[in-house]
Scaffold this active site. Structure first.
Site, mmCIF file in Angstrom:
data_model
loop_
_atom_site.group_PDB
_atom_site.id
_atom_site.type_symbol
_atom_site.label_atom_id
_atom_site.label_comp_id
_atom_site.label_asym_id
_atom_site.label_seq_id
_atom_site.Cartn_x
_atom_site.Cartn_y
_atom_site.Cartn_z
ATOM 1 N N ASN A 1 0.271 -18.904 -14.007
ATOM 2 C CA ASN A 1 -1.038 -18.876 -13.355
ATOM 3 C C ASN A 1 -1.505 -20.302 -13.095
ATOM 4 O O ASN A 1 -0.807 -21.263 -13.424
ATOM 5 C CB ASN A 1 -2.039 -18.085 -14.200
ATOM 6 C CG ASN A 1 -2.175 -18.685 -15.591
ATOM 7 O OD1 ASN A 1 -2.598 -19.820 -15.751
ATOM 8 N ND2 ASN A 1 -1.762 -17.925 -16.600
ATOM 9 N N PRO B 1 1.856 -10.198 -26.611
ATOM 10 C CA PRO B 1 0.930 -10.058 -27.743
ATOM 11 C C PRO B 1 -0.376 -10.770 -27.418
ATOM 12 O O PRO B 1 -0.363 -11.810 -26.752
ATOM 13 C CB PRO B 1 1.665 -10.764 -28.892
ATOM 14 C CG PRO B 1 2.663 -11.664 -28.238
ATOM 15 C CD PRO B 1 3.030 -11.011 -26.933
ATOM 16 N N ASP B 2 -1.495 -10.208 -27.861
ATOM 17 C CA ASP B 2 -2.790 -10.867 -27.677
ATOM 18 C C ASP B 2 -3.011 -11.803 -28.871
ATOM 19 O O ASP B 2 -3.285 -11.356 -29.991
ATOM 20 C CB ASP B 2 -3.903 -9.815 -27.569
ATOM 21 C CG ASP B 2 -5.223 -10.463 -27.143
ATOM 22 O OD1 ASP B 2 -5.547 -11.554 -27.661
ATOM 23 O OD2 ASP B 2 -5.911 -9.879 -26.285
ATOM 24 N N ILE B 3 -2.862 -13.090 -28.617
ATOM 25 C CA ILE B 3 -2.878 -14.076 -29.712
ATOM 26 C C ILE B 3 -4.259 -14.110 -30.370
ATOM 27 O O ILE B 3 -4.390 -14.048 -31.593
ATOM 28 C CB ILE B 3 -2.493 -15.473 -29.169
ATOM 29 C CG1 ILE B 3 -1.114 -15.407 -28.504
ATOM 30 C CG2 ILE B 3 -2.509 -16.508 -30.285
ATOM 31 C CD1 ILE B 3 -0.784 -16.596 -27.620
ATOM 32 N N PHE C 1 -12.065 -17.532 -24.671
ATOM 33 C CA PHE C 1 -12.509 -17.889 -23.320
ATOM 34 C C PHE C 1 -12.321 -16.680 -22.413
ATOM 35 O O PHE C 1 -11.389 -15.896 -22.606
ATOM 36 C CB PHE C 1 -11.704 -19.074 -22.772
ATOM 37 C CG PHE C 1 -12.384 -20.399 -22.998
ATOM 38 C CD1 PHE C 1 -12.558 -20.888 -24.281
ATOM 39 C CD2 PHE C 1 -12.860 -21.148 -21.927
ATOM 40 C CE1 PHE C 1 -13.194 -22.095 -24.509
ATOM 41 C CE2 PHE C 1 -13.496 -22.356 -22.137
ATOM 42 C CZ PHE C 1 -13.668 -22.840 -23.419
ATOM 43 N N LYS D 1 -15.525 -8.619 -23.756
ATOM 44 C CA LYS D 1 -14.430 -9.271 -24.491
ATOM 45 C C LYS D 1 -14.820 -9.588 -25.936
ATOM 46 O O LYS D 1 -13.998 -9.536 -26.843
ATOM 47 C CB LYS D 1 -14.059 -10.570 -23.752
ATOM 48 C CG LYS D 1 -12.581 -10.814 -23.730
ATOM 49 C CD LYS D 1 -12.172 -11.710 -22.596
ATOM 50 C CE LYS D 1 -12.007 -10.921 -21.310
ATOM 51 N NZ LYS D 1 -11.407 -11.688 -20.236
ATOM 52 N N LYS E 1 -12.218 -8.165 -28.546
ATOM 53 C CA LYS E 1 -11.387 -9.101 -29.327
ATOM 54 C C LYS E 1 -11.917 -9.265 -30.749
ATOM 55 O O LYS E 1 -11.231 -9.828 -31.596
ATOM 56 C CB LYS E 1 -11.363 -10.467 -28.647
ATOM 57 C CG LYS E 1 -10.933 -10.420 -27.196
ATOM 58 C CD LYS E 1 -9.559 -10.988 -26.975
ATOM 59 C CE LYS E 1 -9.189 -10.846 -25.513
ATOM 60 N NZ LYS E 1 -7.824 -11.254 -25.230
HETATM 61 O O1 C5P Z 1 -7.812 -10.525 -22.448
HETATM 62 P P1 C5P Z 1 -8.068 -11.795 -21.729
HETATM 63 O O2 C5P Z 1 -6.817 -12.490 -21.276
HETATM 64 O O3 C5P Z 1 -9.022 -11.696 -20.609
HETATM 65 O O4 C5P Z 1 -8.790 -12.721 -22.840
HETATM 66 C C1 C5P Z 1 -8.935 -14.085 -22.707
HETATM 67 C C2 C5P Z 1 -9.011 -14.742 -24.070
HETATM 68 O O5 C5P Z 1 -8.013 -14.232 -24.932
HETATM 69 C C3 C5P Z 1 -8.746 -16.222 -24.003
HETATM 70 O O6 C5P Z 1 -9.421 -16.834 -25.089
HETATM 71 C C4 C5P Z 1 -7.234 -16.297 -24.177
HETATM 72 O O7 C5P Z 1 -6.816 -17.559 -24.678
HETATM 73 C C5 C5P Z 1 -6.988 -15.191 -25.181
HETATM 74 N N1 C5P Z 1 -5.697 -14.504 -25.020
HETATM 75 C C6 C5P Z 1 -4.736 -14.632 -25.984
HETATM 76 N N2 C5P Z 1 -3.546 -13.963 -25.861
HETATM 77 C C7 C5P Z 1 -3.295 -13.166 -24.789
HETATM 78 C C8 C5P Z 1 -4.277 -13.033 -23.797
HETATM 79 C C9 C5P Z 1 -5.458 -13.720 -23.933
HETATM 80 O O8 C5P Z 1 -4.945 -15.362 -26.957
HETATM 81 N N3 C5P Z 1 -2.154 -12.537 -24.686
#
Ligand code: C5P
Length: 411
Positions: free
Chosen positions: A218, A315-317, A335, A349, A353
């Protein structure tokens, strides 16, 4: 479009002291940079410094006559050491020779520069010292003793750097470069909101391999995340920055770990998270990756049909870190880069989250740029940080984080 930010040393008056050393040549560049950063600079040189560079050069670059003698009759009260030190917001000695450091450590005052350092009002006029000497001189126990004494007396010792030396040897003792000294000086004026804290930051995009030459990625430049890392370090925190593929210099004093893919970022962050007080996830992590990356470059097969490949979710970190047990979990900031309905998406969010603070920004409006505008969304409400440079916003964000931060419970 925001206005150009005020330079970082606007309204600051500095004394730049030069003692004798070949690194005096770097001080010419340093004074130029300090002036460009908005400071007024009074140069003070020892007799030895005048052997390496002339006061004429330093006068031309600073726009002020250089002070070289405590017996200078130009000062009506004949007290150059008092006048110069009372006006100054900081005294920076660069280069600081081994001999000059020894003098400072002993509180000697037999010429103007050391006299001025001793006479300055230390509670409001900090002393910064940039050592410059041969590696053996730097390593000598006498120098190390003197430097430890300077630190104990409240001086900030900048560097030294390491590398090739004028004498032909290689090692510790090089004066930091002018730009590095400027950054250190700018940082020294920032409030220490995060002293004693540790901050983990993710930044940049991720690359998700399709084959060995192509990827899904991106437009994130990493600039906002790097600015957050720099601002946290300036605020006194120990900072670790996990960076996706970007071409940005590492902020001074920040430990950087480079990764490429979302899974690598996840694997780097997870073991580090419990060792940090605060986690700021600025990275634009790719949501999906090709389930199977091709081992070789995908080729056109002449059929006119493009290849297809299956995607799988990364994975969502941030969400993973936010779900760590309370005693391992850093205070988390996410963010949200959106293209519309910023506050609604950010609030959504916040819930999804499970983090105490989400920072919203308009992705397409800010990608790659040096400025941005933020909206902070938490349980208490919303707060806008209007358009400014990313660094100015990052400093404001760090102050907001410091005000909201609550330490985790002890295990
Ligand atoms: O779900 P989304 O991508 O919109 O959320 C954005 C936030 O989540 C940002 O803080 C981004 O760094 C974090 N994020 C993450 N791992 C992912 C997707 C998003 O840590 N796979």
């Amino acid at each position: 479009m925001s206005q150009a930010p005020p330079p970082d040393l606007q309204d600051k008056h500095l004394v730049l002291g030069l003692s004798g050393g070949i690194a005096c040549y770097k001080s010419a560049e340093l004074v130029r940079l300090l002036v460009q950063f908005g400071a007024t600079v009074q140069v003070v040189m020892t007799e030895a410094a005048c052997q390496f560079i002339t006061p004429v050069t330093m006068q031309a670059l600073s726009g002020r006559p250089v002070l070289v003698s405590q017996w200078d009759e130009r000062a009506p009260n004949n007290m150059a050491h008092i006048n110069a030190s009372r006006e100054a917001d900081a005294v920076l000695v660069a280069p600081a020779s081994a001999d000059f450091i020894a003098k400072l450590a002993q509180g000697r005052a037999d010429e103007l520069l050391s006299l001025l350092c001793l006479a300055r009002p230390s509670e409001r006029c900090p002393l910064l010292v940039a050592p410059a000497m041969n590696r053996e001189m730097w390593a000598h126990p006498a120098t190390q003793r003197n430097v430890a004494q300077l630190r104990a007396d409240g001086a900030l010792v900048l560097g030294p750097g390491s590398g090739d030396q004028a004498c032909g040897e290689v090692g510790d003792g090089r004066m930091l470069e002018a730009a590095e000294l400027c950054d250190e000086l700018v940082a020294s004026f920032q409030p220490k909101h995060l002293a004693g804290r540790s901050v983990l930051v993710t930044a940049g995009p991720t690359f998700e391999a399709i084959d060995p030459v192509r990827c899904i990625t991106n437009h994130s430049s990493g600039k906002m995340g790097f600015a957050v890392a720099r601002a946290a370090a300036e605020a006194g925190a120990r900072v670790t920055l996990v960076a996706g593929p970007v071409h940005l210099p590492t902020p001074r004093g920040v430990r950087r770990i480079d990764v490429t893919s979302a899974r690598q970022m996840h694997d780097a962050v997870l073991p580090l998270a419990p060792g940090h007080d605060i986690f700021v996830a600025t990275a634009a992590v790719a949501d999906w990756r090709p389930l199977q990356a091709g081992e070789h470059k995908l080729k056109k097969d002449g059929s006119g049909r493009p290849p297809t490949f299956e995607l799988t979710e990364n994975p969502d970190i941030l969400a993973t870190v936010a779900r760590l047990p309370a005693e391992q979990r850093p205070w988390c900031v996410g963010f949200a880069a959106e293209s519309e309905n910023l506050v609604r998406h950010a609030r959504d969010k916040l819930q999804r989250k499970g983090v105490p603070l989400i920072v919203g920004n308009l992705g397409p409006a800010t990608f790659g740029r040096d400025d941005n505008a933020l909206v902070l969304v938490d349980a208490a409400g919303e707060r806008e940080l209007p358009a400014a440079s990313k660094l100015a916003l990052a400093r404001a964000l760090v102050a907001e984080i410091a005000a909201r931060y609550r330490p985790r419970p002890n295990p």
